[in-house]
Design a protein around this motif. Sequence first.
Motif, PDB file in Angstrom:
ATOM      1  N   VAL A  32       2.816  -4.605   3.456  1.00 49.24           N
ATOM      2  CA  VAL A  32       1.824  -4.518   2.390  1.00 49.24           C
ATOM      3  C   VAL A  32       0.612  -3.710   2.861  1.00 49.24           C
ATOM      4  N   ASP A  33       0.247  -3.884   4.097  1.00 52.63           N
ATOM      5  CA  ASP A  33      -0.877  -3.111   4.625  1.00 52.63           C
ATOM      6  C   ASP A  33      -0.643  -1.616   4.437  1.00 52.63           C
ATOM      7  N   VAL A  34       0.577  -1.226   4.691  1.00 52.48           N
ATOM      8  CA  VAL A  34       0.895   0.200   4.556  1.00 52.48           C
ATOM      9  C   VAL A  34       0.837   0.621   3.098  1.00 52.48           C
ATOM     10  N   TRP A  35       1.367  -0.211   2.220  1.00 49.44           N
ATOM     11  CA  TRP A  35       1.248   0.087   0.787  1.00 49.44           C
ATOM     12  C   TRP A  35      -0.209   0.316   0.420  1.00 49.44           C
ATOM     13  N   ILE A  36      -1.034  -0.631   0.847  1.00 49.05           N
ATOM     14  CA  ILE A  36      -2.453  -0.551   0.510  1.00 49.05           C
ATOM     15  C   ILE A  36      -3.053   0.752   1.028  1.00 49.05           C
ATOM     16  N   GLY A  37      -2.728   1.072   2.266  1.00 53.49           N
ATOM     17  CA  GLY A  37      -3.258   2.303   2.832  1.00 53.49           C
ATOM     18  C   GLY A  37      -2.875   3.509   1.994  1.00 53.49           C
ATOM     19  N   ARG A  38      -1.641   3.559   1.600  1.00 54.18           N
ATOM     20  CA  ARG A  38      -1.177   4.708   0.810  1.00 54.18           C
ATOM     21  C   ARG A  38      -1.832   4.743  -0.559  1.00 54.18           C
ATOM     22  N   LEU A  39      -1.947   3.561  -1.155  1.00 50.98           N
ATOM     23  CA  LEU A  39      -2.571   3.509  -2.477  1.00 50.98           C
ATOM     24  C   LEU A  39      -4.040   3.899  -2.393  1.00 50.98           C
ATOM     25  N   ARG A  40      -4.728   3.434  -1.364  1.00 54.99           N
ATOM     26  CA  ARG A  40      -6.134   3.791  -1.209  1.00 54.99           C
ATOM     27  C   ARG A  40      -6.300   5.296  -1.101  1.00 54.99           C
ATOM     28  N   ARG A  41      -5.441   5.899  -0.317  1.00 53.79           N
ATOM     29  CA  ARG A  41      -5.545   7.339  -0.135  1.00 53.79           C
ATOM     30  C   ARG A  41      -5.373   8.050  -1.475  1.00 53.79           C
ATOM     31  N   ALA A  42      -4.406   7.579  -2.241  1.00 57.06           N
ATOM     32  CA  ALA A  42      -4.143   8.227  -3.531  1.00 57.06           C
ATOM     33  C   ALA A  42      -5.332   8.072  -4.473  1.00 57.06           C
ATOM     34  N   ILE A  43      -5.934   6.891  -4.472  1.00 55.62           N
ATOM     35  CA  ILE A  43      -7.077   6.677  -5.362  1.00 55.62           C
ATOM     36  C   ILE A  43      -8.252   7.541  -4.928  1.00 55.62           C
ATOM     37  N   LYS A  44      -8.458   7.583  -3.634  1.00 54.45           N
ATOM     38  CA  LYS A  44      -9.576   8.396  -3.146  1.00 54.45           C
ATOM     39  C   LYS A  44      -9.373   9.860  -3.513  1.00 54.45           C
ATOM     40  N   ALA A  45      -8.134  10.315  -3.399  1.00 54.29           N
ATOM     41  CA  ALA A  45      -7.854  11.719  -3.716  1.00 54.29           C
ATOM     42  C   ALA A  45      -8.165  12.039  -5.170  1.00 54.29           C
ATOM     43  N   ALA A  46      -8.147  11.002  -6.004  1.00 56.00           N
ATOM     44  CA  ALA A  46      -8.440  11.219  -7.422  1.00 56.00           C
ATOM     45  C   ALA A  46      -9.910  10.993  -7.715  1.00 56.00           C
ATOM     46  N   GLY A  47     -10.694  10.809  -6.693  1.00 51.37           N
ATOM     47  CA  GLY A  47     -12.126  10.666  -6.895  1.00 51.37           C
ATOM     48  C   GLY A  47     -12.603   9.233  -7.060  1.00 51.37           C
ATOM     49  N   GLY A  48     -11.683   8.283  -7.019  1.00 51.38           N
ATOM     50  CA  GLY A  48     -12.101   6.886  -7.068  1.00 51.38           C
ATOM     51  C   GLY A  48     -12.654   6.497  -5.705  1.00 51.38           C
ATOM     52  N   GLY A  49     -13.423   5.459  -5.661  1.00 52.71           N
ATOM     53  CA  GLY A  49     -13.945   5.008  -4.377  1.00 52.71           C
ATOM     54  C   GLY A  49     -12.888   4.229  -3.646  1.00 52.71           C
ATOM     55  N   ASN A  50     -13.245   3.036  -3.226  1.00 46.03           N
ATOM     56  CA  ASN A  50     -12.249   2.163  -2.629  1.00 46.03           C
ATOM     57  C   ASN A  50     -12.328   0.820  -3.317  1.00 46.03           C
ATOM     58  N   PRO A  51     -11.683   0.695  -4.461  1.00 40.58           N
ATOM     59  CA  PRO A  51     -11.787  -0.551  -5.227  1.00 40.58           C
ATOM     60  C   PRO A  51     -10.988  -1.688  -4.611  1.00 40.58           C
ATOM     61  N   LEU A  52     -10.188  -1.381  -3.617  1.00 42.42           N
ATOM     62  CA  LEU A  52      -9.360  -2.435  -3.015  1.00 42.42           C
ATOM     63  C   LEU A  52     -10.062  -2.998  -1.791  1.00 42.42           C
ATOM     64  N   ARG A  53     -10.579  -4.189  -1.949  1.00 42.49           N
ATOM     65  CA  ARG A  53     -11.322  -4.813  -0.865  1.00 42.49           C
ATOM     66  C   ARG A  53     -10.395  -5.691  -0.035  1.00 42.49           C
ATOM     67  N   THR A  54     -10.519  -5.563   1.261  1.00 42.72           N
ATOM     68  CA  THR A  54      -9.748  -6.420   2.155  1.00 42.72           C
ATOM     69  C   THR A  54     -10.457  -7.752   2.308  1.00 42.72           C
ATOM     70  N   VAL A  55      -9.727  -8.827   2.145  1.00 46.53           N
ATOM     71  CA  VAL A  55     -10.273 -10.146   2.442  1.00 46.53           C
ATOM     72  C   VAL A  55      -9.524 -10.658   3.657  1.00 46.53           C
ATOM     73  N   ARG A  56     -10.177 -10.563   4.743  1.00 50.87           N
ATOM     74  CA  ARG A  56      -9.529 -10.803   6.018  1.00 50.87           C
ATOM     75  C   ARG A  56      -8.806 -12.150   6.032  1.00 50.87           C
ATOM     76  N   SER A  57      -7.606 -12.096   6.516  1.00 54.33           N
ATOM     77  CA  SER A  57      -6.736 -13.260   6.665  1.00 54.33           C
ATOM     78  C   SER A  57      -6.368 -13.907   5.327  1.00 54.33           C
ATOM     79  N   MET A  58      -6.673 -13.234   4.227  1.00 51.49           N
ATOM     80  CA  MET A  58      -6.261 -13.757   2.923  1.00 51.49           C
ATOM     81  C   MET A  58      -5.412 -12.734   2.169  1.00 51.49           C
ATOM     82  N   GLY A  59      -5.966 -11.578   1.946  1.00 49.01           N
ATOM     83  CA  GLY A  59      -5.226 -10.598   1.167  1.00 49.01           C
ATOM     84  C   GLY A  59      -6.137  -9.476   0.707  1.00 49.01           C
ATOM     85  N   TYR A  60      -5.919  -9.029  -0.519  1.00 50.94           N
ATOM     86  CA  TYR A  60      -6.694  -7.912  -1.058  1.00 50.94           C
ATOM     87  C   TYR A  60      -7.133  -8.239  -2.486  1.00 50.94           C
ATOM     88  N   VAL A  61      -8.276  -7.678  -2.869  1.00 48.67           N
ATOM     89  CA  VAL A  61      -8.782  -7.826  -4.236  1.00 48.67           C
ATOM     90  C   VAL A  61      -9.033  -6.461  -4.838  1.00 48.67           C
TER      91      VAL A  61
END
Lengths: 224, 224
Positions: free
Chosen positions: B191-220
């Motif tokens: 899942v970490d890798v998925w997130i990384g790839r998705l973040r890159r794609a969003i950033k490339a489209a001009g979005g910031g980083n809407p996916l926040r890591t919640v350590r030891s829990m998951g992502y929001v």
Amino acid sequence: MDVVNIFLTSELGESLEDFVHDQRRFTFDRLGPDGPRRLVEGPMWAFVDWVMDDLAGLEMCRRLRADPRTMDAHVTMVLEEDDPEDRRRALRAGADDYVIGPLTRTAVLDRVLALQSRQAERHATRRFEVGALSIDMAALQARWAGEPIVLRPNEFRLLRFFAENPNRVLTRAELINGLGKREPPIDERTVDVWIGRLRRAIKAAGGGNPLRTVRSMGYVFDLN
Amino acid sequence: MDVVNIFLTSELGESLEDFVHDQRRFTFDRLGPDGPRRLVEGPMWAFVDWVMDDLAGLEMCRRLRADPRTMDAHVTMVLEEDDPEDRRRALRAGADDYVIGPLTRTAVLDRVLALQSRQAERHATRRFEVGALSIDMAALQARWAGEPIVLRPNEFRLLRFFAENPNRVLTRAELINGLGKREPPIDERTVDVWIGRLRRAIKAAGGGNPLRTVRSMGYVFDLN
DNA sequence: TAATCCCGTCACAAACGCGTCACACCCTTG
DNA sequence: CAAGGGTGTGACGCGTTTGTGACGGGATTA
């Protein structure tokens, strides 16, 4: 009440008790051949191993369903390996769900927390406000007058605990307990550091200093 | 929406309609070579026979997955006999699940009743917006503030799942489940890798980083 | 068949969280 | 004012969690 009662046929329960911080929301108990050792109120979740001491897990599953006291429990079967035939049997025996074993703490907690959030949505307890402070349990995010407070997990729990006990002096021991820290024992001085970090985070979000020190007693979250 | 829509490639549907008392909770329909005859709202469950009139069940399965209107359906393959090779093919073709046939009324009902409780509520909406993000299910295209986000299929599903659960911490297990990956079991670190790839794609489209890591829990997926 | 794409896993480095310590500062008491 | 305990906080170090480039296999396309 908001408590979810979790029954397991394995010893995982003790390990979970230490692991789960939010003890008030969960109880753990052993599920023996005679069923749960004690009767409880509120939603129940049973994790049933495929093989138990003398009793097949399927039989346990049927007994839970047959017993009016437990028939509403959410039953998750724990399969040792991914045998489709077994899964089918588990579902037919009344299981709602299954996991491919061995049962791990995260497997249990993911499910339980998921259930909790589903329940929370119904009861709308997943978000509450105390004065200018609002706490969103689903997003694990706190805000001061709408402004996000950047918190680390431990600080979030701390703030939440204060928010649930406003205008009440909390001793360091209560705070340590309230955050569910048991092993290893935490030095009470450490709480001072927690408070310091939490204060800084609140200030950074534009909040004042709602955490008042009560000398030689503890700290209060002042609601004006 | 509380209704589960059940599609079958066999005639079992009529027989089930008579059998199920609680009609309000289910609809039944025939699944032909062109897919479902009508479009529905709410969760869908498709039981696909291994052999159909002119079309192999596997092909039906792939079509369901490829079609955005049905890509969320829970697909159960009905195998005539227990051939491990076939099981593998079924799962690869996108089935979530399988039964060793022939399909009986109880086999259907056991599953549906057991799983209904945890069926995620999914809008069958074709297009929806969350903050600056807009998702077009028909075109399988996502945009950030109008700017197209270049996504691979898996990333699209991931983003969609986040968009449907904004402001809520999703555990890695929930995400894996949410994308419908049950077989074979997926390593949570993936899942970490998925997130990384998705973040890159969003950033490339001009979005910031809407996916926040919640350590030891998951992502929001953080809104505002 | 070759070329390409997609995706799950691995391994390793980096980032992060947190408990503790040490020391300065503060307050109370006598 | 002096003494002594209580509190705030920067710094440190350890263990854990996360990010990510690289790789390879399977599927898809040309």
